[in-house]
Design an enzyme around this catalytic site. Structure first.
Site, PDB file in Angstrom:
ATOM      1  N   ALA A  30      27.412  28.218  44.482  1.00 23.47           N
ATOM      2  CA  ALA A  30      26.616  28.077  43.272  1.00 23.47           C
ATOM      3  C   ALA A  30      27.512  28.252  42.055  1.00 23.47           C
ATOM      4  CB  ALA A  30      25.490  29.094  43.268  1.00 23.47           C
ATOM      5  N   GLU A  48      25.111  27.273  52.732  1.00 23.58           N
ATOM      6  CA  GLU A  48      23.668  27.180  52.945  1.00 23.58           C
ATOM      7  C   GLU A  48      23.208  25.726  53.029  1.00 23.58           C
ATOM      8  OE1 GLU A  48      21.919  31.285  51.065  1.00 23.58           O
ATOM      9  OE2 GLU A  48      23.045  29.957  49.741  1.00 23.58           O
TER      10      GLU A  48
END
Length: 256
Positions: free
Chosen positions: A64, A112
């Site tokens: 992220a 993820e």
């Protein structure tokens, strides 16, 4: 699409979704996450197999966007978590088979993304890890739940607690990826896999994905009951008729 992703579809129905922020190692910001979600919705009806990868030869997705996250309040962080979960859930629930072509770093949110795919193929230079602990946080887009289901409880705990970065061969040993390829062969190999899937019977393949996904999401009895309904429901479809006729006639099937 946008500057942060590109989408290409072949006439066979193979869609390649590429995250295109190589200058940021393809890190996921809000725009990129929203674009991925939009793209998945847009291509769903026509896609028979989906490839997810990152631009460049260094990074799949490095995680992220830390510069965005640094000063988030708790409510803002909750909204970011919800957006991330929305994307991962959309990818996990995508009806066609999905393949992560891991062509470099896959950390945090990048890992993820791979966990939400059906199949994970890594280049030899790939490095994977849940590195969030060293940022003072934990995986927040499904990693704490999907990783243990894939590699086992204690191995997942060690990866998350220590924030270790593992190479592709170790990831294969853990069962985190199913194949490791020379970097220069990754794209060709994954494209060939997707092409094979694109020629399989679409309705049956989607039913198979839904049934297998239930194995980790429900009880054995509920999963077996779904399997019976899905199996019997495929009888009478054009592809079932063609597949069995081709077998009996000793020829290759021509699925719709």
């Amino acid at each position: 699409m946008t500057d942060s992703i590109s989408v290409e579809m072949t006439d066979r129905g193979v869609t390649t979704l590429t995250i295109t922020r190589p200058e940021k190692l393809n890190a996921l910001n809000v725009e990129t996450l929203e674009s991925i979600a939009d793209a998945l919705a847009d291509v769903e009806p026509d896609t028979r197999a989906l490839i997810l990868t990152g631009a460049g030869d260094r990074s799949f997705v490095a995680g992220a966007d830390i510069s965005y996250m640094q000063d988030l309040s708790t409510p803002e962080a909750q909204a970011y978590a919800e957006l991330g979960h929305h994307v991962m859930d959309a990818l996990s629930a995508f009806p066609a088979p999905t393949i992560a072509a891991i062509n470099g770093y896959a950390f945090g949110g990048g890992l993820e993304l791979t966990l939400a795919c059906d199949i994970r193929i890594a280049a030899e230079n790939a490095i994977l890890g849940h590195t969030e602990i060293d940022l003072g946080i934990i995986p927040g887009w499904g990693g704490t739940q999907r990783l243990p289901r894939l590699v086992g409880d204690e191995r997942a705990r060690r990866m998350i607690f220590f924030g270790d970065r593992i190479d592709a061969e170790t990831a294969a040993e853990y069962g985190l990826v199913s194949e490791v390829m020379p970097a220069e062969e990754l794209t060709t190999h994954v494209n060939e896999m997707a092409d094979v899937l694109a020629f399989k019977p679409q309705v049956a393949l989607r039913a198979a994905k839904e049934a297998v996904s239930l194995a980790t999401e429900t009880t054995l009895d509920a999963g077996l009951s779904f399997e019976q309904r899905a199996w019997s429901g495929l009888f009478g479809t054009d592809d079932q008729q063609e597949g069995m006729a081709a077998f009996l006639e000793d020829r290759d099937p021509a699925f719709e």
